[in-house]
Design a protein around this motif. Structure first.
Motif, PDB file in Angstrom:
ATOM      1  N   GLY A 257       0.525  -0.549   0.396  1.00 31.62           N
ATOM      2  CA  GLY A 257       0.066  -0.032   0.318  1.00 31.62           C
ATOM      3  C   GLY A 257       1.238   1.192  -0.108  1.00 31.62           C
ATOM      4  O   GLY A 257       0.623   2.188  -1.100  1.00 31.62           O
ATOM      5  N   LEU A 258       1.757   1.294   0.869  1.00 26.82           N
ATOM      6  CA  LEU A 258       2.633   2.142   1.220  1.00 26.82           C
ATOM      7  C   LEU A 258       3.097   3.035  -0.405  1.00 26.82           C
ATOM      8  O   LEU A 258       3.524   4.401  -1.101  1.00 26.82           O
ATOM      9  CB  LEU A 258       3.790   1.386   1.808  1.00 26.82           C
ATOM     10  N   LYS A 259       3.571   2.018  -1.439  1.00 25.48           N
ATOM     11  CA  LYS A 259       4.023   2.140  -2.981  1.00 25.48           C
ATOM     12  C   LYS A 259       3.269   2.866  -3.454  1.00 25.48           C
ATOM     13  O   LYS A 259       3.499   3.716  -4.918  1.00 25.48           O
ATOM     14  CB  LYS A 259       4.254   1.002  -3.674  1.00 25.48           C
ATOM     15  N   ARG A 260       2.005   3.179  -3.073  1.00 26.81           N
ATOM     16  CA  ARG A 260       0.658   3.942  -3.842  1.00 26.81           C
ATOM     17  C   ARG A 260       0.122   5.189  -3.404  1.00 26.81           C
ATOM     18  O   ARG A 260      -0.047   5.903  -3.658  1.00 26.81           O
ATOM     19  CB  ARG A 260      -0.664   3.134  -3.230  1.00 26.81           C
ATOM     20  N   LEU A 261       1.066   5.267  -1.987  1.00 23.01           N
ATOM     21  CA  LEU A 261       0.584   6.095  -0.949  1.00 23.01           C
ATOM     22  C   LEU A 261       0.880   7.387  -1.975  1.00 23.01           C
ATOM     23  O   LEU A 261      -0.660   8.496  -1.671  1.00 23.01           O
ATOM     24  CB  LEU A 261       0.928   5.853   0.397  1.00 23.01           C
ATOM     25  N   ASP A 262       1.790   7.858  -2.145  1.00 21.57           N
ATOM     26  CA  ASP A 262       2.576   9.248  -2.848  1.00 21.57           C
ATOM     27  C   ASP A 262       1.328   9.235  -3.936  1.00 21.57           C
ATOM     28  O   ASP A 262       0.753  10.582  -3.961  1.00 21.57           O
ATOM     29  CB  ASP A 262       3.576   9.396  -2.762  1.00 21.57           C
ATOM     30  N   GLU A 263       1.199   8.622  -5.117  1.00 20.19           N
ATOM     31  CA  GLU A 263       0.208   8.599  -6.049  1.00 20.19           C
ATOM     32  C   GLU A 263      -1.252   9.351  -5.596  1.00 20.19           C
ATOM     33  O   GLU A 263      -1.743  10.237  -6.264  1.00 20.19           O
ATOM     34  CB  GLU A 263       0.878   6.965  -6.990  1.00 20.19           C
ATOM     35  N   GLU A 264      -1.174   7.969  -5.279  1.00 21.96           N
ATOM     36  CA  GLU A 264      -2.771   8.385  -4.284  1.00 21.96           C
ATOM     37  C   GLU A 264      -3.068   9.558  -4.110  1.00 21.96           C
ATOM     38  O   GLU A 264      -4.272  10.585  -4.588  1.00 21.96           O
ATOM     39  CB  GLU A 264      -3.548   7.291  -3.886  1.00 21.96           C
ATOM     40  N   ASN A 265      -1.951  10.357  -2.865  1.00 16.69           N
ATOM     41  CA  ASN A 265      -2.615  11.744  -2.311  1.00 16.69           C
ATOM     42  C   ASN A 265      -2.642  12.582  -3.363  1.00 16.69           C
ATOM     43  O   ASN A 265      -3.019  13.444  -3.357  1.00 16.69           O
ATOM     44  CB  ASN A 265      -1.626  11.542  -1.395  1.00 16.69           C
ATOM     45  N   GLU A 266      -1.253  12.090  -4.558  1.00 16.92           N
ATOM     46  CA  GLU A 266      -1.388  13.044  -5.339  1.00 16.92           C
ATOM     47  C   GLU A 266      -2.476  13.389  -5.942  1.00 16.92           C
ATOM     48  O   GLU A 266      -3.277  14.732  -6.801  1.00 16.92           O
ATOM     49  CB  GLU A 266       0.164  12.767  -6.224  1.00 16.92           C
ATOM     50  N   LYS A 267      -2.642  12.181  -6.630  1.00 18.72           N
ATOM     51  CA  LYS A 267      -4.346  12.404  -7.212  1.00 18.72           C
ATOM     52  C   LYS A 267      -5.206  13.674  -6.691  1.00 18.72           C
ATOM     53  O   LYS A 267      -5.847  14.374  -7.766  1.00 18.72           O
ATOM     54  CB  LYS A 267      -4.821  10.639  -7.749  1.00 18.72           C
ATOM     55  N   ARG A 268      -5.858  12.534  -5.363  1.00 20.32           N
ATOM     56  CA  ARG A 268      -6.523  13.508  -4.577  1.00 20.32           C
ATOM     57  C   ARG A 268      -6.152  15.450  -4.350  1.00 20.32           C
ATOM     58  O   ARG A 268      -7.015  15.864  -4.741  1.00 20.32           O
ATOM     59  CB  ARG A 268      -6.447  13.079  -3.199  1.00 20.32           C
ATOM     60  N   ASN A 269      -4.736  15.562  -4.505  1.00 20.17           N
ATOM     61  CA  ASN A 269      -4.482  16.646  -4.353  1.00 20.17           C
ATOM     62  C   ASN A 269      -4.811  17.464  -5.952  1.00 20.17           C
ATOM     63  O   ASN A 269      -5.760  18.711  -5.727  1.00 20.17           O
ATOM     64  CB  ASN A 269      -3.111  17.195  -4.689  1.00 20.17           C
ATOM     65  N   GLU A 270      -4.687  17.103  -7.024  1.00 25.60           N
ATOM     66  CA  GLU A 270      -5.017  17.099  -7.375  1.00 25.60           C
ATOM     67  C   GLU A 270      -6.726  17.633  -8.198  1.00 25.60           C
ATOM     68  O   GLU A 270      -7.486  18.907  -8.909  1.00 25.60           O
ATOM     69  CB  GLU A 270      -4.842  16.865  -9.077  1.00 25.60           C
ATOM     70  N   PHE A 271      -7.403  17.135  -7.880  1.00 20.82           N
ATOM     71  CA  PHE A 271      -8.961  16.971  -7.447  1.00 20.82           C
ATOM     72  C   PHE A 271      -8.936  18.129  -6.405  1.00 20.82           C
ATOM     73  O   PHE A 271     -10.454  18.471  -6.740  1.00 20.82           O
ATOM     74  CB  PHE A 271      -9.649  15.469  -6.883  1.00 20.82           C
ATOM     75  N   VAL A 272      -8.589  17.864  -5.612  1.00 23.53           N
ATOM     76  CA  VAL A 272      -9.125  19.348  -4.101  1.00 23.53           C
ATOM     77  C   VAL A 272      -8.641  20.771  -4.900  1.00 23.53           C
ATOM     78  O   VAL A 272      -9.580  21.512  -5.053  1.00 23.53           O
ATOM     79  CB  VAL A 272      -8.565  18.918  -2.888  1.00 23.53           C
ATOM     80  N   HIS A 273      -7.485  20.273  -5.769  1.00 27.51           N
ATOM     81  CA  HIS A 273      -7.363  21.673  -6.102  1.00 27.51           C
ATOM     82  C   HIS A 273      -7.782  22.274  -7.452  1.00 27.51           C
ATOM     83  O   HIS A 273      -8.864  23.346  -7.770  1.00 27.51           O
ATOM     84  CB  HIS A 273      -6.091  21.689  -7.092  1.00 27.51           C
ATOM     85  N   SER A 274      -8.556  21.267  -8.456  1.00 30.10           N
ATOM     86  CA  SER A 274      -9.763  21.499  -9.054  1.00 30.10           C
ATOM     87  C   SER A 274     -10.833  21.972  -8.412  1.00 30.10           C
ATOM     88  O   SER A 274     -11.455  23.726  -8.482  1.00 30.10           O
ATOM     89  CB  SER A 274     -10.065  20.731 -10.070  1.00 30.10           C
ATOM     90  N   LEU A 275     -11.536  22.118  -7.713  1.00 28.15           N
ATOM     91  CA  LEU A 275     -12.890  21.981  -6.734  1.00 28.15           C
ATOM     92  C   LEU A 275     -12.581  22.947  -6.026  1.00 28.15           C
ATOM     93  O   LEU A 275     -13.577  23.703  -6.349  1.00 28.15           O
ATOM     94  CB  LEU A 275     -12.963  21.082  -5.737  1.00 28.15           C
ATOM     95  N   LYS A 276     -11.673  23.570  -5.182  1.00 26.76           N
ATOM     96  CA  LYS A 276     -10.734  24.914  -4.794  1.00 26.76           C
ATOM     97  C   LYS A 276     -11.335  26.049  -5.341  1.00 26.76           C
ATOM     98  O   LYS A 276     -11.794  26.711  -5.484  1.00 26.76           O
ATOM     99  CB  LYS A 276      -9.845  25.309  -4.107  1.00 26.76           C
ATOM    100  N   THR A 277     -10.852  25.876  -6.640  1.00 29.11           N
ATOM    101  CA  THR A 277     -10.941  27.252  -7.677  1.00 29.11           C
ATOM    102  C   THR A 277     -12.244  27.079  -8.489  1.00 29.11           C
ATOM    103  O   THR A 277     -13.190  28.407  -8.110  1.00 29.11           O
ATOM    104  CB  THR A 277     -10.440  26.860  -9.499  1.00 29.11           C
ATOM    105  N   LYS A 278     -13.446  26.099  -7.738  1.00 30.75           N
ATOM    106  CA  LYS A 278     -14.513  25.963  -8.812  1.00 30.75           C
ATOM    107  C   LYS A 278     -15.526  26.813  -7.104  1.00 30.75           C
ATOM    108  O   LYS A 278     -16.581  27.188  -7.588  1.00 30.75           O
ATOM    109  CB  LYS A 278     -15.173  24.414  -9.047  1.00 30.75           C
ATOM    110  N   LEU A 279     -14.861  26.299  -6.398  1.00 29.30           N
ATOM    111  CA  LEU A 279     -15.732  26.637  -4.700  1.00 29.30           C
ATOM    112  C   LEU A 279     -15.867  28.350  -5.131  1.00 29.30           C
ATOM    113  O   LEU A 279     -16.875  28.747  -3.799  1.00 29.30           O
ATOM    114  CB  LEU A 279     -15.275  25.330  -3.908  1.00 29.30           C
ATOM    115  N   ASN A 280     -15.492  28.774  -5.404  1.00 23.25           N
ATOM    116  CA  ASN A 280     -14.889  30.432  -5.645  1.00 23.25           C
ATOM    117  C   ASN A 280     -16.417  30.832  -5.966  1.00 23.25           C
ATOM    118  O   ASN A 280     -16.779  32.014  -5.606  1.00 23.25           O
ATOM    119  CB  ASN A 280     -13.954  31.108  -6.505  1.00 23.25           C
ATOM    120  N   ARG A 281     -16.601  30.168  -6.498  1.00 19.29           N
ATOM    121  CA  ARG A 281     -18.071  30.020  -7.117  1.00 19.29           C
ATOM    122  C   ARG A 281     -19.244  30.160  -6.882  1.00 19.29           C
ATOM    123  O   ARG A 281     -20.155  31.473  -6.295  1.00 19.29           O
ATOM    124  CB  ARG A 281     -18.663  29.131  -8.002  1.00 19.29           C
ATOM    125  N   ILE A 282     -19.149  29.418  -5.014  1.00 16.32           N
ATOM    126  CA  ILE A 282     -20.408  29.325  -4.149  1.00 16.32           C
ATOM    127  C   ILE A 282     -19.945  30.172  -3.129  1.00 16.32           C
ATOM    128  O   ILE A 282     -19.094  29.960  -2.563  1.00 16.32           O
ATOM    129  CB  ILE A 282     -20.393  27.926  -4.072  1.00 16.32           C
TER     130      ILE A 282
END
Ligand SMILES: *Cc1c(COP(=O)(O)O)cnc(C)c1O
Length: 363
Positions: free
Chosen positions: A202-227
Motif C-alpha cells: 500500500g505504501l508504494k501507492r500512497l504518494d500517487e494516490e495523495n497526488e491524485k486527491r490533491n489535483e482533485f481538490v485543487h480543481s474543487l477549490k477553484t470552483k468553490l470560489n463560485r459558491i
C-alpha cells in the motif's frame, strides 16, 4: 524518522508511544478537543489525565495559544493531531516543546504522507503515531505504528509492544527474532507479518494516490470560489504537501437558509450517493464514545479530573455546527468530476433557500 515500531492498532500505537515518552500515572496530557476518541481514551487507559484543548478556528487542529495556557508542572506530553485536511502548527508546538521540555507526540493517523515545509509529518515530534485502520489513507484493515528518532525510545517501544521483548541483533533462521529483555512492563500490541505485507504494498501507492486527491481538490477549490458560504478547512502555508483523509468543508449556514450541518450533510450524502459524508466529530467534552468515568477502574482521586464536561471547547463546538467531511476515496476521481460536488452543493443551497422563502419547514 530512523525507527518504526508496528503495532496492532493506531490506539495501541498511542498507548505505547505515551508510555515510552515517560507519561506517568496521574500526569496530564494535552489532547485536542476535536479528534477521534482514541486520542483521549489512550491517555486515560494508562491512568493519565487527558486535558482537552480547544482547536484553532482556521485549521481545526489544536490551538497553540490554548495549549500554552493549559500547561502545568504536571503536564507530561503534548499530543497534536493532524486532522482531516490539515495539520497542526508543527513549528509552534516544537518551539513550545523545546521551551518547556515537554515531549511532543504527533498523531498522524489522518495525514499519511503529508509534508510540512517539504518534510513528512511524523518526523518532527519526539514520537509519532499512525493508524492503518480500514478508513485511513494507508490501511491493512487494522494496524498502527510508532515512529521515533531516538534509539533509546526504540528499544523501550519494542519492549512495551511485545511483552518485554526486543529484536535480537543477529536473527537465526528458525528461531523467533525477538529476545526477552524486561526493562519495562510490556503487553502484546504486535502487528502480524500478514498485515505488514499489505502495508508495504500500500505504501508504494500512497504518494500517487495523495497526488491524485490533491489535483482533485485543487480543481474543487477553484470552483468553490463560485459558491458563497463554503470554504475548505484552513491549511497553514507551511503545509507544502497536503493530504486529504477527509476533505473538510465549512459552511456559512446563512447562505443555506439557516439549515443545520446535519441536514446539509444528509442532503449532500444523498446527492453524491456517498454514505460517509458527515458532520465533523462531536467534540470530546460531549462525545458519547469518550466516557472515561464509565471505566471500571477510575480512582476516586481522578473522578473530577477525568470528567470530560469540565472542559469548554467553543471553537470545536462551532466546527461541529458548521463543518462536514467528504471521505478520501471520493477524491480519487478525475479532477473534472469535482464539478459533481459543486453542482450538488448548488442544488442543496437552492433547495434550502427555496424552503425558507416559501416558509416551509426544511425536512
Ligand atoms: C483512527 C484514529 C486513531 C485510532 O486508530 P485505530 O487504528 O482505529 O485504533 C487515533 N487517532 C486518530 C486521529 C485517528 O484518526
Amino acid at each position: 524518522m530512523n525507527y518504526c515500531i508496528p503495532t496492532c492498532h493506531g490506539s495501541s500505537a498511542l498507548v505505547v508511544a505515551l508510555e515510552a515518552l515517560g507519561v506517568q500515572y496521574g500526569s496530564e496530557v494535552l489532547v485536542p478537543g476535536l479528534t477521534w476518541v482514541a486520542c483521549a481514551s489512550a491517555v486515560a487507559s494508562i491512568g493519565a489525565i487527558p486535558v482537552l484543548i480547544d482547536v484553532d478556528s482556521d485549521t481545526l487542529c489544536m490551538s497553540l495559544s490554548a495549549a500554552k495556557k493549559a500547561i502545568t508542572p504536571n503536564t507530561s506530553a503534548i499530543m497534536i493531531v493532524h486532522l482531516y485536511s490539515s495539520v497542526a502548527d508543527i513549528d509552534g508546538f516544537l518551539e513550545l516543546s523545546l521551551q518547556t521540555g515537554i515531549p511532543l507526540l504527533e498523531d498522524c493517523s489522518q495525514a499519511h504522507g503529508a509534508k510540512w515545509k517539504g518534510k513528512r509529518v511524523g518526523s518532527f515530534g519526539d514520537a509519532a503515531a499512525f493508524s492503518f485502520q480500514q478508513t485511513k489513507l494507508l490501511t491493512s484493515g487494522e494496524g498502527g505504528a510508532v515512529l521515533t528518532n531516538s534509539a533509546e525510545n526504540y528499544y523501550l517501544l519494542q519492549q512495551i509492544r511485545a511483552d518485554g521483548r526486543a529484536k535480537v541483533k543477529q536473527p537465526i533462521k528458525g528461531y523467533l527474532d525477538i529476545e526477552e529483555v524486561g526493562d519495562v512492563q510490556g503487553r502484546n500490541y504486535g502487528m502480524s507479518e500478514f498485515h505488514a505485507a499489505l502495508l508495504i504494498e500500500g505504501l508504494k501507492r500512497l504518494d500517487e494516490e495523495n497526488e491524485k486527491r490533491n489535483e482533485f481538490v485543487h480543481s474543487l477549490k477553484t470552483k468553490l470560489n463560485r459558491i458563497d458560504g463554503v470554504k475548505i478547512q484552513g491549511q497553514p502555508s507551511e503545509l507544502s504537501f497536503p493530504v486529504y483523509y477527509h476533505l473538510c468543508l465549512r459552511f456559512d449556514l446563512n447562505f443555506f437558509g439557516n439549515s443545520t450541518i446535519d441536514k446539509i450533510a444528509k442532503a449532500l450524502s444523498a446527492e453524491l450517493r456517498l454514505p460517509a459524508v458527515e458532520p465533523v466529530d462531536v467534540p470530546l467534552n460531549k462525545n458519547k464514545l469518550y466516557c472515561p468515568l464509565r471505566s471500571p477502574r477510575v480512582p476516586s482521586t481522578h473522578r473530577e479530573l477525568l470528567n470530560p464536561e469540565r472542559f469548554e471547547l467553543p471553537v470545536a463546538d462551532e466546527a461541529r455546527r458548521t463543518c462536514l467531511t467528504i471521505p478520501h476515496n471520493a477524491l480519487l476521481a478525475s479532477p473534472d468530476e469535482s464539478e459533481v460536488i459543486i453542482k450538488a452543493i448548488e442544488k442543496i443551497r437552492y433547495n434550502f433557500l427555496l424552503r425558507t422563502e416559501s416558509g416551509t419547514e426544511s425536512a
